[in-house]
Motif scaffolding. Structure first.
Motif, PDB file in Angstrom:
ATOM      1  N   ASN A 228       0.833  -1.210   0.000  1.00 11.63           N
ATOM      2  CA  ASN A 228       0.000   0.000   0.000  1.00 11.63           C
ATOM      3  C   ASN A 228       0.864   1.255   0.000  1.00 11.63           C
ATOM      4  O   ASN A 228       1.066   1.897   1.030  1.00 11.63           O
ATOM      5  CB  ASN A 228      -0.933  -0.002   1.214  1.00 11.63           C
ATOM      6  CG  ASN A 228      -1.960   1.110   1.147  1.00 11.63           C
ATOM      7  OD1 ASN A 228      -2.288   1.580   0.060  1.00 11.63           O
ATOM      8  ND2 ASN A 228      -2.471   1.523   2.293  1.00 11.63           N
ATOM      9  N   GLY A 229       1.356   1.629  -1.169  1.00 16.54           N
ATOM     10  CA  GLY A 229       2.120   2.858  -1.307  1.00 16.54           C
ATOM     11  C   GLY A 229       1.281   3.957  -1.909  1.00 16.54           C
ATOM     12  O   GLY A 229       0.046   3.889  -1.906  1.00 16.54           O
ATOM     13  N   PRO A 230       1.914   4.978  -2.470  1.00 13.07           N
ATOM     14  CA  PRO A 230       1.153   6.041  -3.139  1.00 13.07           C
ATOM     15  C   PRO A 230       0.455   5.509  -4.392  1.00 13.07           C
ATOM     16  O   PRO A 230       0.947   4.601  -5.056  1.00 13.07           O
ATOM     17  CB  PRO A 230       2.232   7.071  -3.506  1.00 13.07           C
ATOM     18  CG  PRO A 230       3.416   6.729  -2.663  1.00 13.07           C
ATOM     19  CD  PRO A 230       3.367   5.257  -2.437  1.00 13.07           C
ATOM     20  N   MET A 235      -4.063   8.876 -11.170  1.00 11.83           N
ATOM     21  CA  MET A 235      -5.176   8.810 -10.230  1.00 11.83           C
ATOM     22  C   MET A 235      -5.110   9.969  -9.252  1.00 11.83           C
ATOM     23  O   MET A 235      -6.143  10.593  -8.932  1.00 11.83           O
ATOM     24  CB  MET A 235      -5.158   7.474  -9.484  1.00 11.83           C
ATOM     25  CG  MET A 235      -6.318   7.306  -8.501  1.00 11.83           C
ATOM     26  SD  MET A 235      -6.373   5.678  -7.713  1.00 11.83           S
ATOM     27  CE  MET A 235      -6.986   4.659  -9.065  1.00 11.83           C
ATOM     28  N   GLN A 236      -3.908  10.287  -8.792  1.00 10.07           N
ATOM     29  CA  GLN A 236      -3.768  11.406  -7.876  1.00 10.07           C
ATOM     30  C   GLN A 236      -4.213  12.714  -8.522  1.00 10.07           C
ATOM     31  O   GLN A 236      -4.908  13.532  -7.901  1.00 10.07           O
ATOM     32  CB  GLN A 236      -2.314  11.527  -7.414  1.00 10.07           C
ATOM     33  CG  GLN A 236      -1.859  10.414  -6.484  1.00 10.07           C
ATOM     34  CD  GLN A 236      -0.519  10.719  -5.858  1.00 10.07           C
ATOM     35  OE1 GLN A 236      -0.177  11.871  -5.623  1.00 10.07           O
ATOM     36  NE2 GLN A 236       0.258   9.672  -5.579  1.00 10.07           N
ATOM     37  N   ASN A 248      -3.380   7.109   0.118  1.00 10.52           N
ATOM     38  CA  ASN A 248      -2.569   5.959  -0.281  1.00 10.52           C
ATOM     39  C   ASN A 248      -3.365   5.183  -1.320  1.00 10.52           C
ATOM     40  O   ASN A 248      -4.538   5.496  -1.574  1.00 10.52           O
ATOM     41  CB  ASN A 248      -2.169   5.078   0.923  1.00 10.52           C
ATOM     42  CG  ASN A 248      -3.371   4.596   1.725  1.00 10.52           C
ATOM     43  OD1 ASN A 248      -4.280   3.967   1.189  1.00 10.52           O
ATOM     44  ND2 ASN A 248      -3.378   4.894   3.022  1.00 10.52           N
ATOM     45  N   ALA A 249      -2.726   4.202  -1.927  1.00 11.54           N
ATOM     46  CA  ALA A 249      -3.353   3.526  -3.067  1.00 11.54           C
ATOM     47  C   ALA A 249      -4.700   2.919  -2.709  1.00 11.54           C
ATOM     48  O   ALA A 249      -5.678   3.059  -3.456  1.00 11.54           O
ATOM     49  CB  ALA A 249      -2.405   2.461  -3.622  1.00 11.54           C
ATOM     50  N   LEU A 250      -4.798   2.224  -1.566  1.00 17.05           N
ATOM     51  CA  LEU A 250      -6.053   1.559  -1.205  1.00 17.05           C
ATOM     52  C   LEU A 250      -7.182   2.567  -0.991  1.00 17.05           C
ATOM     53  O   LEU A 250      -8.302   2.387  -1.487  1.00 17.05           O
ATOM     54  CB  LEU A 250      -5.856   0.711   0.050  1.00 17.05           C
ATOM     55  CG  LEU A 250      -4.994  -0.551  -0.108  1.00 17.05           C
ATOM     56  CD1 LEU A 250      -4.757  -1.213   1.236  1.00 17.05           C
ATOM     57  CD2 LEU A 250      -5.663  -1.534  -1.072  1.00 17.05           C
ATOM     58  N   ASP A 326      -3.180   1.852   6.136  1.00 13.12           N
ATOM     59  CA  ASP A 326      -2.026   2.739   6.026  1.00 13.12           C
ATOM     60  C   ASP A 326      -0.913   2.025   5.277  1.00 13.12           C
ATOM     61  O   ASP A 326      -1.131   0.956   4.681  1.00 13.12           O
ATOM     62  CB  ASP A 326      -1.574   3.211   7.403  1.00 13.12           C
ATOM     63  CG  ASP A 326      -1.315   2.054   8.368  1.00 13.12           C
ATOM     64  OD1 ASP A 326      -0.912   0.957   7.898  1.00 13.12           O
ATOM     65  OD2 ASP A 326      -1.501   2.224   9.586  1.00 13.12           O
ATOM     66  N   GLU A 327       0.312   2.593   5.325  1.00 15.51           N
ATOM     67  CA  GLU A 327       1.419   2.007   4.562  1.00 15.51           C
ATOM     68  C   GLU A 327       1.845   0.646   5.079  1.00 15.51           C
ATOM     69  O   GLU A 327       2.557  -0.105   4.395  1.00 15.51           O
ATOM     70  CB  GLU A 327       2.611   2.976   4.572  1.00 15.51           C
ATOM     71  CG  GLU A 327       3.264   3.186   5.920  1.00 15.51           C
ATOM     72  CD  GLU A 327       2.548   4.238   6.764  1.00 15.51           C
ATOM     73  OE1 GLU A 327       3.032   4.539   7.875  1.00 15.51           O
ATOM     74  OE2 GLU A 327       1.508   4.755   6.314  1.00 15.51           O
ATOM     75  N   ASN A 328       1.388   0.275   6.296  1.00 20.59           N
ATOM     76  CA  ASN A 328       1.749  -1.024   6.868  1.00 20.59           C
ATOM     77  C   ASN A 328       0.731  -2.113   6.560  1.00 20.59           C
ATOM     78  O   ASN A 328       0.921  -3.257   6.962  1.00 20.59           O
ATOM     79  CB  ASN A 328       1.908  -0.888   8.385  1.00 20.59           C
ATOM     80  CG  ASN A 328       3.001   0.107   8.757  1.00 20.59           C
ATOM     81  OD1 ASN A 328       4.089   0.065   8.179  1.00 20.59           O
ATOM     82  ND2 ASN A 328       2.716   0.991   9.706  1.00 20.59           N
ATOM     83  N   THR A 329      -0.347  -1.752   5.879  1.00 23.58           N
ATOM     84  CA  THR A 329      -1.391  -2.735   5.577  1.00 23.58           C
ATOM     85  C   THR A 329      -0.869  -3.785   4.591  1.00 23.58           C
ATOM     86  O   THR A 329      -0.295  -3.444   3.554  1.00 23.58           O
ATOM     87  CB  THR A 329      -2.624  -2.032   4.987  1.00 23.58           C
ATOM     88  OG1 THR A 329      -3.138  -1.097   5.945  1.00 23.58           O
ATOM     89  CG2 THR A 329      -3.704  -3.033   4.634  1.00 23.58           C
ATOM     90  N   VAL A 330      -1.089  -5.053   4.936  1.00 23.47           N
ATOM     91  CA  VAL A 330      -0.670  -6.180   4.087  1.00 23.47           C
ATOM     92  C   VAL A 330      -1.881  -6.921   3.549  1.00 23.47           C
ATOM     93  O   VAL A 330      -1.930  -7.289   2.374  1.00 23.47           O
ATOM     94  CB  VAL A 330       0.262  -7.132   4.861  1.00 23.47           C
ATOM     95  CG1 VAL A 330       0.628  -8.342   4.001  1.00 23.47           C
ATOM     96  CG2 VAL A 330       1.515  -6.404   5.331  1.00 23.47           C
TER      97      VAL A 330
END
Length: 807
Positions: A228-230, A235-236, A248-250, A326-330
């Motif tokens: 889950n990065g930018p 899209m942005q 973030n991407a998600l 967040d960025e830690n989501t797997v």
């Protein structure tokens, strides 16, 4: 609803330009509210830094020589850490407006060195929040050309004003479908999402609701192993263009789906979910910290998604902070659900939450796109974040059963006057997604799942009319009738207008106040019954339907006084509410005066004292206003009676009741009770009135509408003065009535011009002086006639009031 032109053209195959598209949108009922053609970005050009030298007077500044592609290099002072020779970036010349910092550039002098422009950062061009350095482009970027075109910042932004009945156009795909139906291009269809599925979604879902309509369907899918990065730049840019902040991407994928397809999606971090999920009503007093960083206190009226730890999301409105990605989501759980529009609207309003999800669900999201929306979101997540998708878990959803509307083609002509062929009507409905079956003059039309607003044949006529073109309806005059038309307005409407004119002519200003007032104010003015309490008030202080116009007018006067305008005269002609039945709504003309705002004029006493102005308003100002309304409405003033006293919100000794006969109450007037003003937190000299326009009896119908001939007496009008001594408790109106009744043929008017109290008239007594107007009609009156009339007047006053002539 905002979208960019390029985003629209991803769904619509068309060669039409911006102006043509905007014109067509308005023609088909999607009113264009604003267009930003991005002209502000045109002055920015791609430029190359030729050299970068240290500023002689500042360690952190550099002096750049910049090649803009239009002549000799220009000198620019720059403090960006990445400024260097050979860098290619975006340049703004003097005179350019920089939107990110809201500044128009000029030639500057920075520490003794002139600067002829600026090398810009992404924040200064509103591309992102990055302000760490200036824009760094590839070496092959075309120097001297438009940076906006190179970076796709010149994509026009369109904003349309949607009516609440068009949930299908809360998506760009739906807008494109309408444009295609109007003949402006072809709607693009994407292939169905295709991806591999591995295993089951381990998190199960239960619908624990007493009413299945609260959540008619819920789809859930686990995607394992995401990164889950930018989100990608394209899209942005689209999200930023419509006013959303990339996270973030998600999260960006869910926002993208909300606008692209009109399908609100929510994502949970699967690692933060404890056990299975349950859709249920919230318990009284339960709280949740939402994604907007605010904590909300919930009630059983709110539907939530909860795990074994508690609430994770307010269903259909906003997710919870605890399970956010967040960025830690797997591992991510993707939710696509259906919610009851009425419950979403009430919950959102009660909680004060305005979100894109609520906006769509309270209007009615497409039920048939719940599962396809999940599939499309999963495809985007896999494409942007990677991972492996599990099999979807779908609970509660029943297949959409289309409404069938019986549609006679002749209704188009009958309701709109348009001559639209059956074939064209059929084609329009088909292009809009309706299914037409049958033949002849009457067909059956199946309503698509994305059009909950279409319920009957009139709705289908509207669809045909707006796509065929409202501008094709030719103006035509109303049919002329040979006979004389009867009156168009009702008596109540006519009297309402007359009342407004009369009060405006008396120097009062019309106000429009809320029909909803606080409960304590409603009880203060005789209301506050449970039947008149709003089930879903727009604010806590607007809980009850008003029983009187006066609370709103008094509050408005105080707001004016608080701003320095203390002398105000306001009126309103509108409805009040005695109960929740149709006959409980009254039509009332009400008004208030504050300070010195009398008919004679407001202001200091010395400025217009000669005209009678400058004095604080009192009960007689309110009485005059009330009687002016009654007279303007055409009631015979000779039949009007005034009694002392009024409702409890008026001052008991400075108020009156207006009657017509013993039973018909026409209104009240007076100064206000001090406790009333204290409760309303209102101060100052105040008086007011209310006249019940709907209580006025209808005038007797005349045999002819022709006015009778004007008859003027050829004889001189005579005025005689009388002064009667009566008890203090006797009303002056009683004396006027008695004098008038002495001889109704000769006595044409009686006016009170003086009231005196003192020792010379005795204890408990007062002297009331009246002027009697005597109009002979058959002959000139002799002294004997006047003497006889005088005796009749004195005798009548003595009989009805006990008054005697003052000696």
């Amino acid at each position: 609803m905002k979208f960019t032109l390029s985003w629209l053209k991803e769904h619509l195959e068309t060669d039409a330009g911006l102006d043509e598209i905007c014109t067509r949108l308005t023609e088909i009922g999607l009113e264009v509210e604003d267009v930003d053609d991005k002209a502000a970005f045109k002055p920015f050009v791609i430029a190359r830094v030729v050299s970068a030298e240290k500023h002689p007077q500042a360690d952190r500044l550099k002096v750049l020589m910049v090649d803009t592609g239009s002549g000799a290099p220009v000198q620019v002072v720059c403090g960006a850490p990445n400024a260097r020779a050979g860098l290619v970036g975006a340049f703004a010349a003097p005179g350019t407006y920089v939107p990110g910092i809201d500044v128009t550039l000029a030639v500057g002098n920075i520490r003794g060195v002139e600067s002829h422009g600026m090398m810009c950062s992404e924040k200064e061009l509103q591309i992102s929040d990055s302000h760490d350095g200036i824009i760094d482009l590839p070496d092959d970027a075309p120097v001297g050309q438009s940076y906006a075109a190179y970076a796709h910042l010149d994509d026009p932004l369109i904003e349309i004003n949607l009516t609440p009945n068009r949930p299908d156009c809360t998506s760009i795909h739906g807008i494109a479908r309408d444009l295609a139906a109007s003949g402006l291009g072809t709607l693009k269809t994407r292939p169905a999402p295709s991806f591999a599925v591995e295993g089951e979604t381990p998190v199960k879902l239960t619908l624990d609701l007493d009413d299945p309509k609260l959540c008619p369907g819920f789809a859930l899918r686990l995607v394992r192993g995401v990164r889950n990065g930018p989100s990608p730049r394209w899209m942005q840019q689209r999200l930023i263009a419509i006013g959303l902040r990339p996270i973030n991407a998600l999260v960006d994928v869910t926002n993208y789906m909300t606008f692209d397809q009109g399908r609100p999606i929510h994502v949970f971090d699967a690692a933060k979910i404890n056990g299975n999920l349950t859709v249920r009503r919230a318990a009284e007093g339960e709280t949740v910290l939402a994604l907007d960083q605010r904590e909300y206190k919930l009630s059983p009226n709110n539907v939530v998604i909860a795990d074994e730890n508690g609430i994770e999301s307010i269903g259909g409105i906003m997710g919870g902070e605890h399970s956010g990605c967040d960025e830690n989501t797997v591992d991510v759980l993707i939710e696509s659900a259906l919610w009851d529009p009425m419950n979403i609207a009430k919950s959102g309003r009660a909680l004060g939450i305005i979100s894109d999800a609520r906006y769509r669900f309270e209007r009615g999201a497409d039920p048939d796109y719940m599962v396809p929306g999940l599939e499309r979101t999963t495809e985007l997540v896999l494409e942007l974040c990677g991972g492996k998708a599990a099999r979807a878990e779908v609970v509660g959803y029943k297949r959409y059963e289309p409404k069938i509307v019986d549609f006679p083609y002749s209704e188009v002509k009958r309701l709109t006057g348009l001559d639209v062929s059956n074939e064209e009507s059929n084609t329009i409905l088909t292009r809009l997604g309706f299914t037409v079956s049958g033949s002849g003059e009457r067909v059956s039309v199946a309503v698509p799942s994305w059009r909950p607003d279409v319920d009957g044949k009139a709705d289908l006529v509207e669809e045909v009319m707006r796509i065929h073109g409202v501008d094709n309806i030719k103006p035509a005059p109303l049919e002329s009738h040979a006979t004389v038309n009867a009156k168009i307005l009702t008596t109540l409407q006519i009297r309402s207008r007359l009342a407004k004119r009369a009060l405006a002519a008396r120097g009062m200003l019309e106000a429009v106040t809320w029909s909803f007032i606080p409960e304590d104010q409603a009880k203060l003015f005789g209301g506050g019954s449970p039947a008149l309490k709003l089930a879903n008030p727009i604010a806590a202080e607007m809980s009850d339907m008003r029983p009187s116009l006066l609370p709103g007018l008094l509050s408005a006067a105080q707001r004016n006084a608080d701003k320095g305008y203390g002398d105000v005269a306001l009126f309103e002609v509108s409805g009040t509410y005695e109960n929740d039945r149709p006959d409980g709504q009254r039509r009332v003309a009400g008004g208030i005066r504050r300070g010195t705002a009398s008919l004679a004029g407001a202001g200091r006493a010395w400025s217009n004292a000669a005209k009678g102005g400058g004095k604080p308003v009192d009960v007689f100002d309110a009485k005059a206003d009330a009687l002016a309304v009654i007279e303007a409405c055409g009631l015979p003033m000779g039949n009007i009676q005034i009694e002392q006293g009024g409702p409890e919100w008026y001052h008991p000794g400075r108020s009156g009741t207006i009657k017509m006969g013993p039973k018909v109450i026409l209104g009240y007037f007076g100064e206000f009770h001090p406790l009333t003003l204290e409760t309303l937190d209102v101060s100052g000299a105040l008086c007011g009135f209310e006249v019940y326009v709907d209580a006025m009896p209808e005038a007797k119908r005349k045999a002819t509408r022709t006015k009778p001939a004007l008859e003027l007496s050829p004889f001189q009008l005579v005025r005689r003065d009388f002064a009667f001594v009566v008890d203090k408790a006797v009303e002056a109106g009683a004396i006027v009535k008695a004098a008038t009744g002495a001889d109704r043929k000769l006595v044409t008017g009686v006016n009170v011009f003086d009231i005196f109290e003192g020792a010379s008239v005795g204890d408990g007594k007062k002297s009331v002086a009246i002027e009697v107007q005597i109009q002979p009609v058959e002959r000139t009156l002799t002294d004997e006639d006047f003497e006889a009339l005088t005796q009749r007047i004195v005798a009548s006053v003595a009989k009805f009031t006990g008054g005697v002539l003052r000696s």
